[in-house]
Scaffold this motif. Structure first.
Motif, PDB file in Angstrom:
ATOM      1  N   THR A 162      10.254  -3.171  -6.389  1.00  0.00           N
ATOM      2  CA  THR A 162       9.578  -3.560  -7.617  1.00  0.00           C
ATOM      3  C   THR A 162       8.344  -2.684  -7.770  1.00  0.00           C
ATOM      4  OG1 THR A 162      10.341  -5.838  -7.401  1.00  0.00           O
ATOM      5  CG2 THR A 162       8.460  -5.452  -8.854  1.00  0.00           C
ATOM      6  N   LEU A 163       8.255  -1.993  -8.896  1.00  0.00           N
ATOM      7  CA  LEU A 163       7.131  -1.112  -9.191  1.00  0.00           C
ATOM      8  C   LEU A 163       6.376  -1.693 -10.379  1.00  0.00           C
ATOM      9  CD1 LEU A 163       9.103   2.258  -9.116  1.00  0.00           C
ATOM     10  CD2 LEU A 163       7.942   1.125  -7.218  1.00  0.00           C
ATOM     11  N   THR A 174      15.590  -2.222 -14.430  1.00  0.00           N
ATOM     12  CA  THR A 174      15.398  -3.217 -15.478  1.00  0.00           C
ATOM     13  C   THR A 174      13.906  -3.474 -15.586  1.00  0.00           C
ATOM     14  OG1 THR A 174      16.087  -5.387 -16.294  1.00  0.00           O
ATOM     15  CG2 THR A 174      15.709  -5.199 -13.923  1.00  0.00           C
ATOM     16  N   GLU A 175      13.433  -3.737 -16.810  1.00  0.00           N
ATOM     17  CA  GLU A 175      12.032  -4.048 -17.019  1.00  0.00           C
ATOM     18  C   GLU A 175      11.907  -5.244 -17.950  1.00  0.00           C
ATOM     19  OE1 GLU A 175       9.574  -1.206 -19.215  1.00  0.00           O
ATOM     20  OE2 GLU A 175      11.369  -0.232 -19.935  1.00  0.00           O
ATOM     21  N   PRO A 176      10.816  -5.998 -17.853  1.00  0.00           N
ATOM     22  CA  PRO A 176      10.648  -7.188 -18.678  1.00  0.00           C
ATOM     23  C   PRO A 176      10.599  -6.817 -20.157  1.00  0.00           C
ATOM     24  CG  PRO A 176       8.573  -6.631 -17.619  1.00  0.00           C
ATOM     25  CD  PRO A 176       9.629  -5.725 -17.046  1.00  0.00           C
ATOM     26  N   LEU A 219      16.293  -6.036 -22.994  1.00  0.00           N
ATOM     27  CA  LEU A 219      17.545  -6.758 -22.756  1.00  0.00           C
ATOM     28  C   LEU A 219      18.594  -5.900 -22.058  1.00  0.00           C
ATOM     29  CD1 LEU A 219      17.829  -8.706 -26.126  1.00  0.00           C
ATOM     30  CD2 LEU A 219      16.908  -9.491 -23.934  1.00  0.00           C
ATOM     31  N   ASP A 220      18.376  -4.593 -22.008  1.00  0.00           N
ATOM     32  CA  ASP A 220      19.341  -3.689 -21.391  1.00  0.00           C
ATOM     33  C   ASP A 220      18.893  -3.272 -19.998  1.00  0.00           C
ATOM     34  OD1 ASP A 220      21.032  -3.561 -23.663  1.00  0.00           O
ATOM     35  OD2 ASP A 220      19.722  -2.056 -24.571  1.00  0.00           O
ATOM     36  N   ASP A 221      19.858  -2.983 -19.146  1.00  0.00           N
ATOM     37  CA  ASP A 221      19.608  -2.334 -17.864  1.00  0.00           C
ATOM     38  C   ASP A 221      19.871  -0.849 -18.091  1.00  0.00           C
ATOM     39  OD1 ASP A 221      19.168  -4.806 -16.791  1.00  0.00           O
ATOM     40  OD2 ASP A 221      21.078  -4.926 -15.754  1.00  0.00           O
ATOM     41  N   HIS A 222      19.283  -0.004 -17.270  1.00  0.00           N
ATOM     42  CA  HIS A 222      19.391   1.439 -17.483  1.00  0.00           C
ATOM     43  C   HIS A 222      19.771   2.147 -16.194  1.00  0.00           C
ATOM     44  CE1 HIS A 222      17.507   0.781 -21.360  1.00  0.00           C
ATOM     45  NE2 HIS A 222      16.622   0.024 -20.729  1.00  0.00           N
ATOM     46  N   GLY A 239       4.111  -4.416 -16.694  1.00  0.00           N
ATOM     47  CA  GLY A 239       4.640  -5.358 -15.730  1.00  0.00           C
ATOM     48  C   GLY A 239       5.611  -4.746 -14.765  1.00  0.00           C
ATOM     49  N   PRO A 240       6.276  -5.593 -13.998  1.00  0.00           N
ATOM     50  CA  PRO A 240       7.147  -5.090 -12.938  1.00  0.00           C
ATOM     51  C   PRO A 240       8.420  -4.450 -13.490  1.00  0.00           C
ATOM     52  CG  PRO A 240       7.341  -7.460 -13.091  1.00  0.00           C
ATOM     53  CD  PRO A 240       6.243  -7.052 -14.043  1.00  0.00           C
TER      54      PRO A 240
END
Length: 101
Positions: free
Chosen positions: A31-32, A50-52, A55-58, A72-73
């Motif tokens: 987690t960065l 994924t980021e907050p 809705l998509d993952d990359h 954020g994380p």
């Protein structure tokens, strides 16, 4: 999950600073924490992230980068057949959060 078309990483530009390179072994996740506007660059391997607020993952592969749009994380995991090497590039408008690693 969704994949994006990423542009090749332009490298560190004037006015930008890069954190040191990070190596993620196959399957390892971290987690960065960085501000919106930072850029995740992959120099070797492939990562899933994924980021907050997104809705998509990359998926980002070697030579590609992804602009982070939210504070954020960010969860990033090595997803390829080999370890992934990456870094976060920030600019004066996208500084690391005080609690960033």
């Amino acid at each position: 999950m969704n994949t994006l078309t990423h542009t090749p990483s332009p490298g560190t530009r004037h006015g930008a600073s890069a954190s040191s390179l990070m190596t993620l072994p196959i399957g390892e996740a971290r987690t960065l924490r960085h501000r919106a506007g930072a850029r995740l660059e992959v120099t070797s391997g492939r990562v899933w992230l994924t980021e907050p607020g997104d809705l998509d993952d990359h998926f980002v592969a070697s030579g590609e980068s992804l602009l982070l749009h939210h504070n954020g994380p960010v969860v990033v995991q090595s997803d390829g057949a080999s370890a992934a090497v990456l870094r976060i590039v920030t600019s004066s408008s996208a500084r690391r959060l005080p609690w960033s690693p």
